[in-house]
Design a protein around this motif. Structure first.
Motif, short mmCIF file in Angstrom:
data_model
loop_
_atom_site.label_atom_id
_atom_site.label_comp_id
_atom_site.label_asym_id
_atom_site.label_seq_id
_atom_site.Cartn_x
_atom_site.Cartn_y
_atom_site.Cartn_z
N ARG A 1 -3.03 1.72 6.75
CA ARG A 1 -2.22 2.56 5.85
C ARG A 1 -1.85 3.86 6.59
O ARG A 1 -2.71 4.46 7.26
N GLU B 1 1.38 0.06 -5.23
CA GLU B 1 0.06 -0.48 -4.92
C GLU B 1 -0.72 -0.83 -6.19
O GLU B 1 -1.70 -1.56 -6.16
N LEU C 1 0.84 -1.20 0.00
CA LEU C 1 0.00 0.00 0.00
C LEU C 1 0.88 1.24 0.00
O LEU C 1 1.87 1.29 0.73
N TYR D 1 -2.88 7.76 0.73
CA TYR D 1 -4.05 7.18 0.05
C TYR D 1 -4.32 7.86 -1.29
O TYR D 1 -4.67 7.23 -2.27
N VAL E 1 -5.44 -2.86 5.43
CA VAL E 1 -5.91 -1.72 4.65
C VAL E 1 -6.13 -0.50 5.55
O VAL E 1 -5.77 0.62 5.22
N ALA F 1 -4.99 -2.70 -2.43
CA ALA F 1 -5.99 -2.64 -1.36
C ALA F 1 -7.18 -3.52 -1.72
O ALA F 1 -7.78 -4.17 -0.86
#
Lengths: 509, 1035
Positions: free
Chosen positions: A432, A275, A246, A250, A429, A403
């Motif tokens: 992160r 990712e 990851l 985000y 997840v 993810a």
């Protein structure tokens, strides 16, 4: 005098005969501007151009460039209409339980998917005769199998039984009737299994964007999840597990090369990151244009995607649904990464903050909790860098990211493993760095499924997965046993497009 | 010396007397001299005087005099085109004066039939002729426009701005996939683009309507043949200078009723539930631009007035013609300039012509036609797109200004967020962003040599070249109109520079044999013809960083493409015309064509035709009939083909589109060139062949004061090429494959009635034309039940036409509106439309009674094909004035007024027609406009009877009033320099009677290369009214 005339007449007749004889061969005219089907696809390099054409269909407006994300997002539960401006066929997918067979948006996806399949079938038929670079050839065959599988999965997952073509069509009457979905799945699984073996784990930089073995395994996992074969899915996904990671931020999953209206590069984004398992490539050429031809054709045509425009505040066609907004837990930072609200500042990353006013947002309001105001998707948008009335973007669409792989593994564990193991994947997840949500603890199958439902929506919202999730969970009866149906009465499978029915005598809806 | 003037009656009496007196005299050779004059006793030059039964003959000189040696018992026949022939027994006379009467019946008119000419009287096919005078009655740019309403069975529908070719069809639509353009043959050269021809240079147009006449052009003649003959000089005349000049203007007076700012505000509340931001504080009180005196709230732009403008036009043609026994010449210079009634558009042309021929000896004659034209069409690149500028005129918000001097470029665009929608400023679009020009230089030349082996046997060899060099150029500048929608700004200028070069060469070798054996007359023709075509295209575009750089010199992002194509057509033609005593007529022809367009093995086909005629009036039993002056029956059959070149150069072949696309791996713009195969080929493709049967009748009464021509025909095509839709699941970009599969029939009836009153001070004539055509598709391809067309999301999200067996081609197809739902109970008890259907929505008919309104409830709603077209031309002469009025009418056709989807469909939010203010609400229930609701969820704007209108109209197409300055006055004023002078005023489209609610009931086809979207009004360029004043003078 008479003799002279006769001589002349004879001469004229001779000239005429000579003319007739020399002219007849002029009737043999062939295309002077293109290679023929006989002369092309003879080398690995030409084969590669043929494979590139499957990718160019994939990024075209019919598919990921436009109608593919509309079809999924409108059928899913995470989006709502931004207002009256949402065009009729899109609104129909969004609001009607069952679209009419003529619906142009879903018809484009159908058409685009089969273009990929036909091109793939051509490559697979030409490849065996190519000997100048067998290593390249075998890799290209792997890419082709991946792409054909992706296209068939789009079809089988949304339409069910569909015609199955494994060879190029050479006759106008080469119609195929619908094949059972099981046969389609069988081809997809065999293609992906072969592709996973043939493809490299990664490419040199110049080939970023090509399908990898990881992509093939991840897609194989997704296909098996959708099919309900969680054990097979788990096996495939575990081949990917640990091979990707990851990304810390985000938002790096949704940015990409972006220029402003004047053509100045504002950001390069974070495409092809650790990712990203498979992404569809778009480029902001600074031309403020989209390839409206829809088919991906044009060697110098725009290479942008139009999603940021459609979901932006000028066109304002699509906004997040209330259901989606209310799914976020309080304090989940992903809400802020996914959604912009009135009063927030945009352009933080570039020319300086601009406060969003309701008047500047051509969208309807939405309601989160008790607050009704204007909101739109920050995810896959360019408002962190550019605020433009019209500016299709260069953001790559991450079709499969890690993810998703983790959450699919969680779902597999919930179904055929342990809730605890499911929680462990979900917590990866949630952990992160930029998200940092507290871990969950799961004790039952239903709780685990419910947690997967929640986490998929907040993590993967508006990433064209919810539609398939809903179809799968509805089929398993999880609506209403675990959660209320987000779109009650919605018909599961799409009707076969009218253009297919009217031209293919072997198919009816 | 005063000229003697005989009245015709006196002359006839005298003639009869002489005839009686000398009819019994003995045979002996004698020299007869004489003079031939016309009805006004002016000498006729070039009249033929021949001795009956011999090959002896002469022609009259300048003064109309002739001299011939003849036997005493001989009969002299004096004839001339345009006059009735006269026979005179020589007898004892040595001097004969003959006055020829104008031939009203035009029986002696020479008709151009293709590879030859024929007397009208002997013609067995359906051929109509339009003369120069009629062609020039209206101020038109193109010869095809001049044909509107002039020939029964020829339909001409104008289709765009100046310089855009109208849609011409002869005897109905005969192809589903291709335009039904006729074949134009100019001075013997087939396949000429007539856009650049100067109508003033044209002597006559002969329309070969039926297959027996047209089949001589075989594989290209299915849609009829239009033979154009340019002018030649007169032998034996003084050089004559003719000046033809007019000035005029055209104007669009029709207006749609669109909302003003106040009404727009009202509508915004009804439709969106909120006012647009621009009309709320603070914007409403802000000036429309910095420094402007008016605010948005005060602005009220009438976008129709802003967009439409007057289109001045002028045309000048000056010609010089003359000749003698050896040489003839006609040379002209023409200039025309017509501005359109919308911004930017217009057409300008310069042209030169030299036609000449030389009789080198009794055996050899040489002739040539040389024509050069330079045309420049200024066009609006957005004229034919989905959102035409007229669509934007309707949609543009009235509170927005057209111009904004503070922006780069000077125009103002909308902000979709503030203004509620995203129309583009139509004036800006036309003037700034999309203007283009098509400059075409055309060199069209033919040269021929005639070899007269004997009086009967002639050979002609023709060579021709038609060369067109076109440059299509567009400059889209750097601009920023302060708007916030797609296309509000450009940061670099885009230049498009596309060149196309067409070269067509023609070789025709022709042998003609013409001989009379007693009562039998034979005319036989054999032709070998070779026509080669070549096309070169160079397409270039690129960007410049400055608006000052308007060429591609050192441009960035250059894109270059060149293309090359060639074609060849080889033909063998044979034809025999036979007549017995000019009474029984027979004609047969065969053409064998080889065309490069088809796949090997399918390149050759034969096209036969036969026809027969019976001139009943020549029979003995008719000789006493004084009322009926002419009666001819005709019948013919023939087979013709659709020019294969409409399919392209190698339509059967599928090639690889190599590097035609790309995929930017790693965001690299040159990374992934992509090649694909984009369609299926069909090596069996062949000509669409039409069988046509025609019977006709020519009638004349009272010495042809009243004439009537009537024809009935049936055209049947059994192997129409259809782009058979491939299922999308085949996965080809080209979603169709052409196959010779479909079949279609056209039946029709045509009638032409003329009346001529030629005596007295007040002369008048009337000419009435009527044509009826019915079209029926017999079958489509196996597996293809129907072909739908016309889909456009902006115009209602459904196809508009449907082509299916048993129906006319592209019939309108949609739902039937039954009314408006008034209550929720109404909605509940009606068949289910969709989840959002509510009171105020339209109620559609549940045709199949299954309780659900869906695609299966659509029905055929009518056709764009008129049940009948009429035209009436009235001409009158009184003293020095003449007046002619030309009416044109089409009746019984339907138009799908798609522009009403824009004005009242309310699919998306824009400005609209004032009708939307009358939308249904719970308190305004007595209306036929459904509720104003965001997004039109019930699809009230779907293709239905709602926007289908009667397209019938009656139009005063042209009215012209002229004054001819009397010869005497002219003589006095100009001392003989000017021989005739005519001044006229005219007006076109002055009056149109129609129930059609759009701009113009003359609706063409947005995609004229296909036949499936005729009669859909997508808001395209309307026909203007125009007013002209002009002179015609000769010196």
């Amino acid at each position: 005098m008479k003799r002279k005339i006769n001589k002349l007449a004879a001469a004229l007749i001779l000239v005429t005969i000579a003319g007739v004889l020399s002219c007849n061969k002029d009737l043999n005219v062939t295309d002077q501007n293109n290679p023929t089907t006989e002369s092309y696809f003879k080398t690995a390099s030409q084969l590669q151009n043929g494979v590139n054409a499957i990718y160019s269909s994939l990024r075209a407006g019919e598919l990921v460039g436009r109608e593919w994300f509309f079809t999924h997002d409108m059928r899913g539960a995470e989006c709502a209409a931004g207002g009256a401006q949402l065009e009729a066929p899109r609104a129909e997918l969004l609001t009607q339980p069952k679209p009419n067979a003529g619906n142009a948006v879903m018809t484009n996806v159908w058409t685009g998917a089969y273009q990929m399949i036909n091109r793939a079938n051509l490559i697979l038929s030409k490849a065996p005769d190519i000997t100048d670079n067998t290593a390249l050839r075998d890799r290209l065959v792997g890419e082709t199998q991946f792409l054909r599988a992706w296209a068939y999965f789009e079809l089988v997952s949304q339409w069910g039984d569909v015609p199955l073509y494994t060879e190029t069509i050479s006759s106008a009457t080469g119609f195929k009737a619908k094949s059972p979905a099981a046969d389609i799945y069988a081809l997809i699984i065999s293609d992906l299994t072969a592709a996973a073996a043939a493809l490299p784990a990664s490419y040199g930089a110049g080939d970023n964007g090509r399908a990898t073995s990881g992509a093939a395994n991840a897609l194989l996992g997704r296909v098996n999840v959708q099919k309900g074969d969680y054990a097979a899915a788990k096996t495939a996904l575990l081949n990917v597990y640990g091979k990707y990671s990851l990304v810390a931020n985000y938002m790096w999953n949704f940015d990409g090369d972006t220029k402003n209206d004047a053509g100045v590069q504002m950001t390069l984004g974070h495409e092809f990151n650790s990712e990203s398992v498979f992404e569809v490539v778009f480029v902001d050429k600074g031309d403020n244009n989209f390839n409206w031809g829809y088919t991906g054709e044009g060697s110098t045509s725009p290479l942008s995607g139009v999603r940021n425009q459609e979901y932006g505040i000028t066109w304002g066609n699509v906004i997040p649904s209330d259901l989606f907004l209310n799914e976020f837990e309080a304090g989940d930072p992903r809400y802020g990464f996914t959604i912009f609200e009135v009063g927030q500042t945009i352009l933080d990353s570039t020319s300086g903050p601009l406060v969003l006013t309701a008047a500047a947002m051509n969208i309807a309001t939405s309601t989160k909790g008790v607050v009704t105001e204007k909101r739109f998707f920050r995810k896959y948008n360019i408002y962190d860098w550019v605020n433009s009335g019209f500016h299709p973007g260069g953001l790559n669409t991450r079709v499969i990211r890690y993810a998703d792989v983790l959450l699919m593994l969680a779902e597999c564990e919930a179904e055929v493993g342990s809730p605890a193991q499911a929680a462990s994947y979900i917590n990866e997840v949630r952990a992160r760095p930029s998200v940092n949500m507290p871990p969950v603890t799961l004790a039952s199958h239903d709780a685990a499924i419910k947690a997967v439902m929640h986490e998929r929506m907040v993590e993967l919202g508006a990433e064209e997965l919810n539609n398939l999730d809903m179809l799968r969970w509805r089929a398993k009866g999880y609506y209403p046993s675990i959660a209320p149906d987000p779109k009650p009465n919605q018909i599961g499978l799409l009707p076969i497009p009218a253009s297919e029915i009217s031209s293919n005598p072997l198919i009816t809806n | 010396m005063p000229k003697l003037k005989f009245k015709p009656q006196v002359f006839h009496a005298l003639f009869a007397f002489l005839f009686l007196l000398f009819s019994t005299t003995v045979n002996a050779q004698t020299t007869v001299t004489g003079k031939v004059t016309d009805g006004e006793s002016k000498p006729l030059k070039g009249a033929t005087v021949s001795e009956k039964g011999t090959s002896k003959g002469t022609v009259t000189d300048e003064e109309g005099n002739f001299s011939i040696s003849a036997q005493k018992n001989a009969t002299l026949i004096i004839s001339m085109i345009g006059f009735e022939s006269v026979s005179v027994k020589v007898g004892e006379q040595t001097s004969i004066s003959v006055q020829l009467k104008t031939d009203v019946s035009h029986l002696n008119e020479i008709v151009v039939t293709g590879y030859g000419t024929q007397k009208r009287a002997l013609v067995t096919g359906a051929i109509s002729t339009v003369n120069s005078k009629t062609l020039n009655a209206e101020p038109v740019l193109l010869v095809s426009e001049a044909l509107q309403g002039r020939v029964a069975g020829v339909s001409v529908v104008n289709n765009g701005s100046p310089g855009t070719a109208p849609i011409v069809t002869i005897r109905g639509i005969s192809s589903i996939s291709y335009a039904s353009d006729p074949l134009y043959v100019v001075d013997g050269f087939p396949g000429i683009n007539i856009t650049t021809l100067d109508v003033r240079d044209i002597e006559s147009v002969d329309v070969l309507k039926d297959a027996s006449a047209a089949a001589i052009y075989g594989s290209r003649a299915t849609n009829g043949v239009i033979m154009i003959t340019t002018k030649k000089g007169n032998r034996g005349g003084k050089p004559k200078v003719t000046l033809d000049s007019y000035f005029g203007t055209s104007v669009i007076t029709q207006r749609l009723s669109l909302m003003n700012t106040d009404q727009f505000k009202q509508y915004a509340l009804a439709y969106r539930g909120s006012q647009v931001g621009r009309l709320l504080p603070p914007w409403v009180d802000k000036p429309i631009y910095e420094g402007a005196k008016t605010t948005y709230g005060e602005t009220n732009t009438d976008w129709q007035d802003a967009y439409f403008k007057n289109g001045p036009m002028t045309q000048q043609n000056i010609s010089l013609s003359g000749g003698n026994d050896v040489a003839r010449y006609y040379t002209s210079f023409g200039y025309m300039d017509q501005k359109g009634t919308a911004p930017t558009v217009g057409y300008q042309r310069y042209n030169f012509r030299v036609n000449s021929d030389f009789i080198i000896s009794k055996v050899f004659t040489f002739g040539e036609n040389l024509y050069f034209a330079y045309g420049n069409q200024a066009y609006d690149n957005n004229e034919t797109g989905a959102r035409t500028n007229l669509v934007n005129v309707i949609r543009m918000m009235p509170h927005m200004p057209v111009y904004d001097p503070t922006t780069q470029g000077g125009f103002r665009g909308v902000d979709a967020t503030l203004d509620g929608g995203d129309p583009t400023n139509p004036v800006e679009n036309a003037v700034l962003n999309n203007p283009g020009s098509r400059k075409v230089g055309t060199l069209f030349t033919t040269a021929y040599i005639d070899v007269n082996f004997s009086a009967a046997l002639k050979f002609r060899s023709t060579f021709g070249v038609n060369y067109a060099n076109g440059l299509d150029y567009r400059f889209a500048p750097i601009f920023n109109d302060s708007g916030a929608i797609a296309g509000s700004s450009a940061t670099q200028a885009t230049i498009t520079n596309n060149r196309s070069i067409y070269t067509t060469t023609l070789f025709t070798e022709q042998l003609t044999y013409d001989k009379t054996f007693g009562k039998n007359h034979v005319n036989a023709t054999a032709v070998y013809e070779y026509q080669a075509g070549n096309q070169e295209n160079e397409n270039m575009s690129g960007n410049q960083p400055s608006n000052d750089l308007k060429t591609l010199n050192n441009a960035s992002n250059p894109s270059v493409q060149t293309l090359s194509y060639s074609s060849a057509l080889i033909s063998y033609v044979g034809r025999v015309n036979y007549d017995y005593m000019g009474k029984y007529l027979l004609s047969a022809a065969y053409r064998y064509d080889g065309l490069s367009v088809w796949a090997p093995g399918h390149k050759w086909a034969g096209f036969p035709s036969v026809s027969a005629g019976w001139r009943v009036d020549q029979e003995a039993f008719m000789q006493g009939a004084s009322v009926v002056s002419e009666l001819k029956l005709r019948a013919g059959w023939g087979e013709t083909g659709l020019d294969g070149q409409v399919l392209g150069y190698t339509p059967w072949e599928v090639s690889v589109a190599s590097n035609s696309a790309q995929y930017p791996f790693n965001n690299n713009l040159t990374g992934g060139p992509a090649s694909s195969i984009q369609g299926l080929g069909n090596t069996d493709l062949n000509w669409e062949k039409t069988d046509m049967f025609n019977i006709g009748l020519d009638l004349g009464f009272l010495r042809n004061k009243i004439t009537l021509t009537a024809d009935y025909y049936q055209r049947k095509t059994n192997n129409l090429i259809l782009g058979v839709p491939l299922p999308p699941s085949f996965g080809y970009l080209n979603s169709i494959v052409n196959q010779n599969v479909a079949s279609m029939t056209n039946n029709g009836f045509e009638m032409q009635v003329g009346y001529n009153e030629n005596s007295g001070a007040f002369k008048w004539n009337a000419n009435f034309l009527m044509a009826i055509n019915t079209n029926k598709v017999n079958s489509l391809a196996p597996g293809v039940s129907n072909i739908e067309a016309g889909y456009n999301a902006d115009f209602g999200n459904y196809n508009i036409t449907n082509t299916a067996a048993g129906q006319p081609i592209q019939s309108f197809y949609g739902w039937e509106v039954e009314g408006i739902f008034q209550t929720a109970a109404d909605v509940a008890k009606h068949a289910k439309q969709n989840a959002a259907t509510a009171p105020g929505d339209l109620m559609f008919k549940d045709v199949n009674g299954d309780g659900v309104i869906d695609l299966n409830d659509r029905v055929f709603l009518g056709s764009f094909i008129p049940k009948a077209t009429y035209s009436l031309n009235l001409g009158a002469n009184y003293k020095n004035f003449d007046l002619s009025v030309f009416f044109y009418s089409v009746q019984g056709n339907k138009i799908y007024n798609a522009s009403r989807v824009i004005t009242e469909g309310m699919i998306r939010f824009f400005n609209a027609g004032t009708q939307v203010l009358n939308a249904w609400t719970p308190t305004n229930t007595n209306t036929n406009i459904p509720r104003a609701i965001s997004g039109d969820p019930n699809e009230n704007a779907r293709m239905s009877t709602r926007f289908l209108e009667d397209g019938s109209y009656f139009r005063m197409k042209n009215i012209i009033l002229a004054y001819n300055i009397p010869g005497k006055t002219l003589q006095n004023i100009t001392k003989g320099v000017v021989s005739s002078f005519r001044i006229y005023v005219s007006a076109q489209n002055l009056l149109t009677v129609t129930n059609y609610s759009g701009y113009d009931p003359e609706v063409g086809n947005r995609t004229p290369t296909s036949s499936l979207t005729n009669g859909i009004d997508y808001a395209v360029y309307p026909q203007p009214k125009s007013y002209n004043v002009g002179i015609q003078a000769s010196f």
